[in-house]
Write an enzyme that holds these catalytic residues in place. Structure first.
Site, short mmCIF file in Angstrom:
data_model
loop_
_atom_site.label_atom_id
_atom_site.label_comp_id
_atom_site.label_asym_id
_atom_site.label_seq_id
_atom_site.Cartn_x
_atom_site.Cartn_y
_atom_site.Cartn_z
N TRP A 351 2.55 -11.76 11.66
CA TRP A 351 2.60 -10.19 12.04
C TRP A 351 0.84 -9.79 12.58
CZ3 TRP A 351 -0.79 -6.43 7.94
CH2 TRP A 351 -1.36 -6.90 8.26
N ASP A 352 0.55 -10.37 13.51
CA ASP A 352 -0.58 -10.67 14.17
C ASP A 352 -0.76 -9.88 15.99
OD1 ASP A 352 -2.72 -13.32 13.26
OD2 ASP A 352 -1.14 -13.06 12.60
N GLU A 490 -1.60 -10.38 -0.04
CA GLU A 490 -1.52 -12.20 -0.01
C GLU A 490 -1.61 -12.64 -1.18
OE1 GLU A 490 -2.32 -14.05 3.51
OE2 GLU A 490 -0.54 -13.56 4.24
N LYS A 610 -7.41 -10.71 -1.07
CA LYS A 610 -7.94 -11.74 -0.08
C LYS A 610 -8.67 -10.97 0.48
CE LYS A 610 -5.68 -14.74 2.52
NZ LYS A 610 -4.65 -15.67 3.64
N GLN A 611 -8.12 -9.81 1.53
CA GLN A 611 -8.06 -8.92 2.61
C GLN A 611 -7.27 -7.52 2.64
OE1 GLN A 611 -5.76 -9.92 6.18
NE2 GLN A 611 -3.71 -10.99 4.57
#
Length: 795
Positions: A351-352, A490, A610-611
């Protein structure tokens, strides 16, 4: 270092793969890591070359099962060139493994797109050889690369043998945790010479995708130098001897052409490579052309920030443009998460692009359009994927490669425990929302109505349909729910002790789904009647479906707990983690999931991310947009709720992704938190300092790099593209208080924005385009082409 150079001034073997990634040279068609030409792949060096969109599929036997993976293939290495002195039987190669590195420096010239290197070797007999090299991968001509080597014997005289090669024996082995997998992607290796003998060539094919690859090399040598053809299996080798006199240099130029079977307007890759290598300009002209091409790119992508932050941003922009240049607009390629810089994530597209296109839209819209076209070409696969699980619309894969099927690995290795684990990240269905977001934002920035009404509309409609079909009515809540997914976090892929993976009502997923459905309805209602009729005929969309979409877009469930937005339903019931205890025990806990798994535990049991997940909403949407989305769903949203939510997740995030610092820095800057700079600095340093612990050597993090550029362009300025104009709402960030950039907006080339404390200068270049409406919180005005204005900012 200068404002236009990135430099290393000593030989540090442990850092070499990191430096190779950051010193990669590319042009959007192919790229080569910044490895020493005299070194083969080993634990220190990894000379990889990758071409956009060239993938191959292999099956490996891992942990008792057959696992299929598709990888971006490591192509034949065009760099090899090594030197040894000729002295009877005592000849010694001047390489780090056989000679001592006495002195070493390396300079990446960002303005010119060239890599310069200076290494002084000392052999076991004390003889010193100075090697100076200049390298480029041509931005002017995407099929060309070149290497100039200058050899100087400093305290001796004698004959040396130079061996130059094109090496097809390479494998994909640049990521240690993948080495249990088959990495032999090339087969049918052949070598030879052009008809006149002045060009050496090598061809091969990928084993499964059957893509032919051809390289050809032309060597420029001192006059009268004899050349020996010494090809070996899989390697095109040329050897020649040079006389070195103390203090006098000998120069060898190597000019290489690369083609693949995916290229247009060629009959045969080998013939094209041979002809191109034979007729390519001399080295000095290639350098001049390279400087001119990069000068044009820097003009279009102007970004000026002072001090060290400005240099890092320029390095980030350099890396983005090497992966995604105007040449990319001619290819069928996506946004590889790790650039064309290494083999991490197998070169897959995630998805970057959500972080990348926000920048490209306003500088290189033709590249954005090509990247969205990559997604449109795979729309049929996405529709089939949705149908396969009993839904409608388009379900884009979490990881993509060549043809649009799901490429997410079935197993992943935890290097801390050594165990292969089931991978459920394909449940990150929010990738479809990212694609839809990019469709909308590309249109707002470019004004490309034709794409928006055709390919864009088709993708947006099918992605919205997927979300509507995914929504399940819950009579107890009197709400629709989206069940069994994963969010951007994630870490969490299942509830504790659950038999099946998946989480319910991920807030990010549900809010972005609401936005997608709403924007799709707006587009459908505003389409020209004939085009809407075509879409209805092609997709079966009708008034009854439109009514249902409206209902779902107003009734999706958003969970809350303790006065904050829940990451997903039930998040607030998970256990709290002993963050201080784990930091004291392990120090770096960015990859907390690996730590807990190695302990026999799982991060699924804890309130730990995680983020950024929920906070990603603040990255995509302004506060007013978020308030509107929550209001559409019947929920209250205000600054107090958002402030509590930001604080809550700030304490529960390990930042195990380079994207996390970026998003947190963005969000905190927008809410005017003094600690925003801590996260902005982490985003800036993520790759250059390898903050994720060894990952940069496997390839740069393209999304995070592009995101830092957009942080200045849009985050600090509050820039939003709107029909007919630009909205700006600058926020102060003292550490980045001075900056200027230009952008391209709906046919206006070079709209100039400059910020300094309390002041914003805006200038629109002269043209025959329409005036631009500039909207600020305290004012609104028009700027006609050729006009400028200085705005005094409050606060």
């Amino acid at each position: 270092m200068t404002s236009w150079t990135w430099e290393y001034d000593e030989w540090v073997p442990a850092d070499e793969q990191l430096r190779e990634s950051l010193c990669t040279l590319g042009n959007g068609y192919f790229a080569t890591r910044g490895a020493f030409p005299e070194c083969d792949a080993d634990d220190i060096h990894y000379p990889g070359t990758y071409a956009a969109g060239v993938y191959n599929r292999l099956t490996s036997h891992v942990s008792g099962r057959d696992v299929e993976n598709e990888d971006m293939a490591n192509l034949p290495n065009w760099l090899p060139l090594r030197v040894r002195r000729v002295d009877g039987e005592n000849s010694t190669w001047f390489t780090p493994g056989t000679a001592r590195v006495v002195e070493h420096s390396q300079t990446l010239r960002l303005d010119a797109g060239v890599l310069e290197r200076r290494t002084r070797y000392e052999d076991p007999d004390g003889r010193l050889l100075l090697v100076r090299q200049t390298r480029l991968v041509s931005m002017e001509n995407p099929h060309l690369a070149a290497l100039r080597t200058e050899l100087t014997a400093e305290n001796w005289e004698g004959e040396v043998e130079v061996e130059a090669a094109l090496d097809g024996t390479v494998t994909n082995s640049g990521v240690a945790r993948y080495r249990d997998l088959d990495g032999r992607h090339l087969t049918a290796l052949r070598t030879g010479a052009g008809n006149s003998g002045d060009v050496a060539w090598l061809t091969c094919s990928t084993t499964n995708s059957d893509i032919e690859i051809a390289l050809a090399a032309r060597y420029a040598l001192p006059p009268g130098t004899p050349v020996e053809h010494a090809d070996t299996e899989g390697r095109s080798v040329r050897r020649f001897r040079l006389d070195l006199r103390s203090g006098h240099s000998q120069v060898v130029d190597k000019i290489v052409a690369l083609y693949t079977g995916r290229d247009r307007a060629i009959a045969d890759p080998r013939d094209a490579a041979v002809e191109h290598a034979r007729t390519a300009p001399a080295f000095d002209q290639l350098v001049a052309d390279q400087r001119a091409a990069w000068r044009d790119l820097w003009r279009r992508a102007e970004l000026d920030v002072p001090n060290k932050a400005g240099l890092i941003l320029r390095l980030h922009l350099f890396q983005v443009l090497q992966t995604l240049s105007p040449h990319t607009a001619e290819l069928d390629a996506g946004v590889p998460a790790r650039g064309l810089h290494g083999e991490a994530y197998r070169g897959h597209i995630f998805w970057d692009e959500l972080f990348v296109l926000r920048y490209l839209n306003l500088h290189f819209p033709e590249v954005s359009r090509a990247l969205l076209t990559y997604r449109h070409r795979r729309l049929e696969h996405a529709v089939a994927a949705a149908e396969a699980i009993g839904l409608g619309g388009a379900m884009y894969p979490w990881q993509s490669g060549s043809d649009g099927r799901e490429e997410t690995q079935q197993l992943h290795l935890n290097p801390r425990s050594g165990r292969w684990l089931e991978d459920h990240s394909h449940l990150q269905r929010h990738v479809g929302s990212a694609i839809a977001y990019n469709v909308i934002k590309y249109y707002e920035a470019s004004g490309d109505a034709h794409f928006h009404h055709t390919k864009g509309a088709e993708m947006l409609l099918q992605i919205a349909r997927f979300w509507v079909r995914s929504a399940t009515w819950d009579p107890e809540l009197s709400r629709y729910r989206i069940l069994g997914v994963m969010g951007p976090d994630e870490y969490h892929e299942a509830y504790p002790d659950a038999e099946r993976p998946g989480l319910d009502d991920n807030a990010y997923t549900n809010i972005t789904a609401t936005w997608v459905i709403t924007r799709a309805l707006e587009l459908l209602r505003n389409l020209p009647a004939p085009r809407r009729a075509e879409l209805a005929l092609h997709t079966g969309f009708d008034d009854e479906e439109e009514e249902h979409w409206e209902e779902v877009s107003r009734n999706l469930h958003i969970p809350f707990h303790d006065g904050v937005i829940s990451q997903f339903d039930g998040y607030g019931k998970l256990q709290e983690l002993d963050w201080d205890g784990y930091r004291a025990k392990y120090g770096d806990i960015r990859r907390l999931d690996r730590i807990l798994e190695a302990e026999g535990d799982t991060v699924d049991r804890y309130q730990a991310s995680k983020q950024a997940d929920v906070l990603m909403l603040g990255y995509l949407f302004s506060p007013s947009e978020l308030a509107g989305l929550f209001a559409r769903l019947g929920y209250a949203f205000d600054d107090a709720l958002w402030g509590r939510t930001v604080e809550y997740y700030l304490r529960r995030t390990s930042h195990g992704s380079t994207l996390s610092g970026l998003v947190h820095g963005w969000v905190l800057a927008r809410v005017r938190r003094t600690d925003a700079w801590t996260f902005v600095l982490e985003a800036l340093r993520g790759d250059i300092a390898d903050l994720q612990g060894g990952t940069t050597g496997e390839g740069i993090h393209l999304g995070a790099m592009a995101g830092t550029l957009d942080l200045v362009q849009s985050g600090l300025t509050g820039l939003e593209t709107r029909p007919g104009g630009l909205a700006l709402d600058p926020v102060p960030l003292p550490e980045l208080s001075h900056y200027r950039f230009s952008l391209r907006y709906q046919g206006h080339w070079g709209v100039h924005i400059q910020a300094s404390p309390g002041i914003l200068d805006i200038a629109v270049p002269a043209s025959d385009r329409f005036p631009i409406t500039i909207t600020l919180p305290q004012d609104s005005f028009e700027l006609a082409p050729g006009e400028s204005r200085r705005v005094l900012l409050d606060g």
